[in-house]
Design a protein around this motif. Structure first.
Motif, PDB file in Angstrom:
ATOM      1  N   LEU A   1       0.846  -1.194   0.000  1.00  0.00           N
ATOM      2  CA  LEU A   1       0.000   0.000   0.000  1.00  0.00           C
ATOM      3  C   LEU A   1       0.879   1.241   0.000  1.00  0.00           C
ATOM      4  CD1 LEU A   1      -2.211  -0.722   3.160  1.00  0.00           C
ATOM      5  CD2 LEU A   1      -2.725  -1.493   0.858  1.00  0.00           C
ATOM      6  N   PHE A   2       0.397   2.269  -0.669  1.00  0.00           N
ATOM      7  CA  PHE A   2       0.937   3.605  -0.477  1.00  0.00           C
ATOM      8  C   PHE A   2      -0.028   4.316   0.456  1.00  0.00           C
ATOM      9  CE2 PHE A   2       0.816   8.141  -1.665  1.00  0.00           C
ATOM     10  CZ  PHE A   2       2.141   8.491  -1.397  1.00  0.00           C
ATOM     11  N   VAL A   3       0.478   4.869   1.566  1.00  0.00           N
ATOM     12  CA  VAL A   3      -0.377   5.584   2.503  1.00  0.00           C
ATOM     13  C   VAL A   3       0.171   6.991   2.699  1.00  0.00           C
ATOM     14  CG1 VAL A   3      -1.142   3.490   3.689  1.00  0.00           C
ATOM     15  CG2 VAL A   3       0.869   4.709   4.535  1.00  0.00           C
ATOM     16  N   CYS A   4      -0.731   7.948   2.891  1.00  0.00           N
ATOM     17  CA  CYS A   4      -0.307   9.316   3.135  1.00  0.00           C
ATOM     18  C   CYS A   4      -1.348  10.036   3.975  1.00  0.00           C
ATOM     19  CB  CYS A   4      -0.045  10.059   1.831  1.00  0.00           C
ATOM     20  SG  CYS A   4      -1.430  10.109   0.677  1.00  0.00           S
ATOM     21  N   ARG A   5      -0.895  11.071   4.661  1.00  0.00           N
ATOM     22  CA  ARG A   5      -1.752  11.860   5.539  1.00  0.00           C
ATOM     23  C   ARG A   5      -1.062  13.188   5.827  1.00  0.00           C
ATOM     24  NH1 ARG A   5       0.688  12.035  10.426  1.00  0.00           N
ATOM     25  NH2 ARG A   5       2.062  10.310  11.035  1.00  0.00           N
ATOM     26  N   PRO A   6      -1.812  14.192   6.314  1.00  0.00           N
ATOM     27  CA  PRO A   6      -1.175  15.452   6.701  1.00  0.00           C
ATOM     28  C   PRO A   6      -0.231  15.255   7.894  1.00  0.00           C
ATOM     29  CG  PRO A   6      -3.527  15.753   6.387  1.00  0.00           C
ATOM     30  CD  PRO A   6      -3.281  14.273   6.389  1.00  0.00           C
ATOM     31  N   GLU A   7       0.711  16.148   8.041  1.00  0.00           N
ATOM     32  CA  GLU A   7       1.659  16.062   9.157  1.00  0.00           C
ATOM     33  C   GLU A   7       1.000  16.376  10.494  1.00  0.00           C
ATOM     34  OE1 GLU A   7       5.247  18.241   8.792  1.00  0.00           O
ATOM     35  OE2 GLU A   7       5.717  17.476   6.794  1.00  0.00           O
ATOM     36  N   GLU A   8       0.028  17.271  10.499  1.00  0.00           N
ATOM     37  CA  GLU A   8      -0.540  17.749  11.758  1.00  0.00           C
ATOM     38  C   GLU A   8      -2.065  17.662  11.736  1.00  0.00           C
ATOM     39  OE1 GLU A   8       0.885  21.746  11.948  1.00  0.00           O
ATOM     40  OE2 GLU A   8       2.879  21.153  12.643  1.00  0.00           O
ATOM     41  N   GLY A   9      -2.634  17.583  12.933  1.00  0.00           N
ATOM     42  CA  GLY A   9      -4.080  17.708  13.082  1.00  0.00           C
ATOM     43  C   GLY A   9      -4.851  16.416  13.126  1.00  0.00           C
ATOM     44  N   GLY A  10      -4.161  15.278  13.167  1.00  0.00           N
ATOM     45  CA  GLY A  10      -4.867  14.001  13.148  1.00  0.00           C
ATOM     46  C   GLY A  10      -5.514  13.666  14.476  1.00  0.00           C
ATOM     47  N   PRO A  11      -6.209  12.543  14.542  1.00  0.00           N
ATOM     48  CA  PRO A  11      -6.383  11.574  13.461  1.00  0.00           C
ATOM     49  C   PRO A  11      -7.357  12.044  12.389  1.00  0.00           C
ATOM     50  CG  PRO A  11      -7.653  10.886  15.367  1.00  0.00           C
ATOM     51  CD  PRO A  11      -6.863  12.097  15.802  1.00  0.00           C
ATOM     52  N   PHE A  12      -7.259  11.392  11.217  1.00  0.00           N
ATOM     53  CA  PHE A  12      -8.007  11.822  10.045  1.00  0.00           C
ATOM     54  C   PHE A  12      -8.960  10.726   9.561  1.00  0.00           C
ATOM     55  CE2 PHE A  12      -3.685  13.479  10.055  1.00  0.00           C
ATOM     56  CZ  PHE A  12      -3.913  14.856  10.084  1.00  0.00           C
ATOM     57  N   PRO A  13     -10.115  11.105   9.020  1.00  0.00           N
ATOM     58  CA  PRO A  13     -10.980  10.098   8.401  1.00  0.00           C
ATOM     59  C   PRO A  13     -10.210   9.356   7.304  1.00  0.00           C
ATOM     60  CG  PRO A  13     -12.123  12.198   8.588  1.00  0.00           C
ATOM     61  CD  PRO A  13     -10.689  12.465   8.926  1.00  0.00           C
ATOM     62  N   ALA A  14     -10.475   8.075   7.175  1.00  0.00           N
ATOM     63  CA  ALA A  14      -9.724   7.258   6.227  1.00  0.00           C
ATOM     64  C   ALA A  14     -10.460   7.111   4.901  1.00  0.00           C
ATOM     65  CB  ALA A  14      -9.447   5.882   6.817  1.00  0.00           C
ATOM     66  N   VAL A  15      -9.671   7.102   3.835  1.00  0.00           N
ATOM     67  CA  VAL A  15     -10.187   6.940   2.481  1.00  0.00           C
ATOM     68  C   VAL A  15      -9.362   5.870   1.774  1.00  0.00           C
ATOM     69  CG1 VAL A  15     -10.421   8.033   0.211  1.00  0.00           C
ATOM     70  CG2 VAL A  15     -11.020   9.315   2.283  1.00  0.00           C
ATOM     71  N   VAL A  16     -10.041   4.935   1.125  1.00  0.00           N
ATOM     72  CA  VAL A  16      -9.357   3.937   0.305  1.00  0.00           C
ATOM     73  C   VAL A  16      -9.488   4.354  -1.159  1.00  0.00           C
ATOM     74  CG1 VAL A  16      -9.176   1.515  -0.338  1.00  0.00           C
ATOM     75  CG2 VAL A  16      -9.914   2.128   1.976  1.00  0.00           C
ATOM     76  N   PHE A  17      -8.348   4.437  -1.823  1.00  0.00           N
ATOM     77  CA  PHE A  17      -8.258   4.857  -3.218  1.00  0.00           C
ATOM     78  C   PHE A  17      -7.958   3.600  -4.041  1.00  0.00           C
ATOM     79  CE2 PHE A  17      -6.077   8.388  -5.969  1.00  0.00           C
ATOM     80  CZ  PHE A  17      -6.457   7.747  -7.147  1.00  0.00           C
ATOM     81  N   TYR A  18      -8.945   3.163  -4.825  1.00  0.00           N
ATOM     82  CA  TYR A  18      -8.777   1.968  -5.652  1.00  0.00           C
ATOM     83  C   TYR A  18      -8.267   2.379  -7.040  1.00  0.00           C
ATOM     84  CZ  TYR A  18     -11.305  -0.619  -2.067  1.00  0.00           C
ATOM     85  OH  TYR A  18     -11.691  -1.208  -0.874  1.00  0.00           O
ATOM     86  N   MET A  19      -7.199   1.747  -7.455  1.00  0.00           N
ATOM     87  CA  MET A  19      -6.472   2.140  -8.669  1.00  0.00           C
ATOM     88  C   MET A  19      -7.237   1.810  -9.952  1.00  0.00           C
ATOM     89  SD  MET A  19      -3.695  -0.944  -8.642  1.00  0.00           S
ATOM     90  CE  MET A  19      -3.962  -2.405  -9.686  1.00  0.00           C
TER      91      MET A  19
END
Length: 249
Positions: free
Chosen positions: A17-35
């Motif tokens: 998997l490639f995962v990414c998120r902002p550096e600050e302000g988490g936790p964040f809602p999760a999104v799955v990106f299907y290729m």
């Protein structure tokens, strides 16, 4: 931006998997990106990053992991028209996938997200392009309690003659669905565009279906010849509005 390449175990092996998120302000809602069919490449990673920049934890799974990294993903579309062998390999990879297989892969992926401190518990989002239109509809029905926001752009295979056609299970979906199509798309039969609104209406699922005027298949991908900047920006606007409504409440 924080990003990483990680691996999770599935019934058929290890899926990267490639995962990414902002550096600050988490936790964040999760999104799955299907290729889409060409697979994991920098173009998709950049799109995942754009989703993350507005406040989401994004997971982009390599659905071709069963054929291995050497088996071909990240196909170069610029070569497809000149190299029939490359085209055949890509279509073989695409045809190696199934709705049931992607649903099976999504189960450990959701478990992985539950264990991530920066992925906020609660409703998830998913988005798919091209070949993954059918997959997001299948996982939305299979994991109805998990996916609250479902989007597909120029999705193929949503209505087929097969017994596992995703349209047969839409009534199980509890989230909100957004489906966008190109005005001219050789990969999406006119019958699908004609029949899909009625199917979605009768299912009782919250949804919106749009056809983007003046566009062709692939309009949201910045490195495609079909790229249409106004349509691509509209696609981001619709996607972020959906996620905001359903994942931040």
């Amino acid at each position: 931006m924080r990003e990483a390449e990680v691996s999770i175990h599935t019934d058929d092996g290890d899926m990267d998997l490639f995962v990414c998120r902002p550096e600050e302000g988490g936790p964040f809602p999760a999104v799955v990106f299907y290729m889409d069919a060409p697979g994991i490449r920098e173009e998709l990673r950049d799109m995942a990053r754009r989703i993350a920049t507005v406040g989401y934890y994004v997971a982009l799974p390599n659905l071709y992991y069963r054929i291995g990294r050497e088996g071909g993903y990240g196909f170069d579309l610029s070569r497809i028209g000149e190299d029939d062998g490359e085209r055949e390999i890509m279509f073989a990879a695409m045809n190696s996938l199934s709705n049931a297989g992607v649903v099976a892969d999504t189960r450990p992926l959701l478990a992985f997200l539950e264990g991530e401190a920066e992925a906020k518990p609660g409703p998830r989002g998913c988005v798919g392009y091209c070949m993954s239109g059918r997959f997001v509809m299948a996982v939305a029905a299979a994991f109805a309690d998990d996916f609250a926001a479902i989007a597909a752009y120029y999705g193929v295979g949503i209505i087929t003659e097969e017994p596992d056609s995703p349209h047969l299970g839409v009534a199980a979906i509890r989230g909100e669905v957004y489906l966008a199509f190109a005005e001219q798309d050789v990969h999406v039969p006119e019958a699908v565009l004609r029949d899909l609104p009625g199917i979605m209406e009768s299912s009782g699922v919250a949804h919106r279906i749009e056809i983007y005027p003046g566009t062709t298949h692939g309009f949201a991908f910045p490195r495609r010849s079909a790229y249409d900047k106004p349509a691509a920006e509209r696609h981001w606007e619709r996607l972020f509005a959906l996620f905001d409504r359903r994942l931040r409440a």
